[in-house]
Enzyme design. Structure first.
Site, mmCIF file in Angstrom:
data_model
loop_
_atom_site.group_PDB
_atom_site.id
_atom_site.type_symbol
_atom_site.label_atom_id
_atom_site.label_comp_id
_atom_site.label_asym_id
_atom_site.label_seq_id
_atom_site.Cartn_x
_atom_site.Cartn_y
_atom_site.Cartn_z
ATOM 1 C CD GLU A 136 23.481 -12.923 -8.144
ATOM 2 O OE1 GLU A 136 24.447 -13.500 -7.599
ATOM 3 O OE2 GLU A 136 23.541 -11.749 -8.540
ATOM 4 C CD GLN A 157 24.904 -9.475 0.865
ATOM 5 O OE1 GLN A 157 23.927 -9.569 0.127
ATOM 6 N NE2 GLN A 157 26.077 -9.087 0.412
ATOM 7 C CG HIS A 160 19.950 -12.745 -1.358
ATOM 8 N ND1 HIS A 160 19.626 -11.568 -2.002
ATOM 9 C CD2 HIS A 160 21.285 -12.889 -1.526
ATOM 10 C CE1 HIS A 160 20.726 -11.029 -2.521
ATOM 11 N NE2 HIS A 160 21.746 -11.817 -2.241
HETATM 12 C C1 FCB Z 1 25.358 -10.471 -6.018
HETATM 13 C C2 FCB Z 1 24.615 -10.918 -4.776
HETATM 14 C C3 FCB Z 1 24.599 -9.857 -3.690
HETATM 15 C C4 FCB Z 1 25.950 -9.207 -3.549
HETATM 16 C C5 FCB Z 1 26.396 -8.644 -4.885
HETATM 17 C C6 FCB Z 1 27.705 -7.901 -4.840
HETATM 18 O O1 FCB Z 1 25.817 -11.571 -6.716
HETATM 19 O O2 FCB Z 1 23.286 -11.243 -5.099
HETATM 20 O O3 FCB Z 1 24.182 -10.456 -2.484
HETATM 21 O O4 FCB Z 1 26.859 -10.141 -3.071
HETATM 22 O O5 FCB Z 1 26.516 -9.713 -5.794
#
Ligand code: FCB
Length: 422
Positions: free
Chosen positions: A165, A30, A120
């Site tokens: 996540e 990102q 990630h």
């Molecule tokens: C989370 C992600 C992160 C970003 C935020 C807004 O789910 O881990 O990378 O996208 O949301």
């Protein structure tokens, strides 16, 4: 644990525990730019790519100076596997390793505790070419990478965050077709990805704990996104069933895969990412990213940022439930909001921190909070249209200048005073 509300001039001052970590969070794809992974050629809904992003690959020193101005004492950052290992079981790329070591050293020198995220939402191309995490061969390859990485960096970092996540990664890639490899309704693959990641997590936790850290007690855990999935109208059985199914897969199944049905795990902490909730009306998610306007949503009593519904009260209960399940210290590894309205974002931050404070006062052992995000950045399938930053980045200017936003000043006060006026 000391965490007390006190009277302040304009209301209540919520004081957080001593040594609480106040940080921000980012992810490699990102912000770094110049990456070769499955996102490199991905064209987001705004027609743009992550090829340059915030150029933090070259500007990490400047970004750390901005963190100094924000007053944070912690930073959750990624290390990009695709930069470091160009083939399975290969040696780590020394120049890239030295760049990350320098980044970690600068953070430590600035009094900012780094937490390193190991996965990630991205893999090296050679992992994707064998089916990514649907293939169990990815597990030992990842463990090999982490064993080498931890041996090289154990003197520079003591907080490791294995997977960010897995629920979002696996559902967006294999259920709703929003992340590479853009597959839909492959529940079998969704579950295989989660199970394989959970196995890798357990092995990697042991590797990290055995290696220890030259900087003190080593900490390791994964980050679970906790989104509430609920029917908008409880009398509609199909929305209730649909929400319950998604909750079962994305929350329960993932938590139990990673933390055991009774919370047994090799982790030393649990990371929680919390944004809010999604309610369904006739099987449609009531969120702006599904095409509903803010006006329509407000008419239904659904208050959203540019991504999903805000639900600050839910944070307290989510933390209680997760703490009861895992009995591990918790770091709130992400919370933030995306909106052009900074007053809205200020209210969102304060309401969520108040809920966090209530959870801590009620006995939940939360040790840190990381605002998502340091910078406006490449928000995956949405590109640069979602503004989560404490710092603004002008993507229209090739120099990508950073500028403090009003919320950055507010967050600075929270970090320096270890409290929030409410
Ligand atoms: C989370 C992600 C992160 C970003 C935020 C807004 O789910 O881990 O990378 O996208 O949301």
């Amino acid at each position: 644990m000391k965490c007390t509300p006190q009277s302040a001039e304009n209301g209540t001052l919520l004081k957080f525990p001593e040594r609480f970590l106040w940080g921000t969070a980012t992810a490699t794809t990102q912000i770094e730019g110049h990456i070769n992974n499955e996102w490199t050629d991905f064209v987001a809904r705004d027609g743009r790519t992550c090829r340059v992003a915030c150029d933090s690959y070259h500007r990490y020193a400047e970004d750390i100076e901005w963190m100094g101005k924000l007053g944070v004492n912690a930073y959750r950052m990624g290390i990009e596997w695709s930069r470091l290992q160009s083939e399975a079981y290969g040696p780590l790329h020394q120049v890239e390793l030295a760049r990350y070591a320098d980044q970690l050293d600068r953070l430590n020198a600035a009094g900012i505790v780094p937490m390193v995220v190991l996965h990630h939402f991205s893999n090296p191309p050679w992992v994707n070419s064998i089916g990514g995490w649907t293939n169990a061969k990815t597990i030992p390859a990842f463990v090999d990478f982490i064993t080498k990485l931890v041996a090289a960096l154990r003197g520079h970092v003591r907080f490791w965050n294995t997977f960010n996540e897995p629920d979002t990664y696996a559902s967006c890639g294999y259920l709703i077709g929003e992340f590479p490899p853009l597959q839909k309704w492959r529940l079998d693959r969704f579950r295989a990805v989660v199970v394989n990641m959970a196995k890798a997590h357990e092995q990697v936790c042991r590797v990290i704990r055995e290696a220890g850290s030259g900087l003190g007690k080593v900490e390791v855990g994964f980050s679970k996104n906790w989104t509430y999935f609920q029917p908008y109208d409880k009398s509609l059985p199909w929305d209730g069933l649909f929400a319950a199914f998604i909750h079962q897969q994305l929350n329960r199944f993932v938590l139990h895969s990673f933390a055991g049905a009774r919370g047994q795990t090799a982790s030393t902490f649990l990371g929680v990412n919390y944004y809010g909730r999604i309610r369904f009306k006739n099987l449609k998610p009531l969120v702006p990213t599904f095409g509903f306007s803010h006006q329509e949503l407000m008419g239904l009593g659904v208050e959203c940022d540019d991504m999903l519904e805000r639900h600050p009260a839910g944070l307290e209960f989510a933390l209680q439930e997760l703490y009861q399940h895992c009995r591990l210290p918790i770091y709130l590894t992400e919370h933030g909001s995306s909106s052009a309205d900074e007053a809205f974002r200020e209210r969102d931050l304060k309401e969520n921190l108040a809920a966090l404070h209530r959870a801590i006062s009620g006995g939940v052992d939360v040790r840190g909070f990381y605002y998502w995000s340091l910078l406006d950045n490449f928000e995956w399938q949405f590109g640069y249209s979602k503004k989560f930053g404490l710092l603004d980045v002008d993507f229209g200017d090739d120099r990508l200048p950073r500028k403090m936003k009003p919320l950055g000043h507010i967050y600075r006060k929270v970090c320096l005073e270890n409290s929030i006026g409410h």
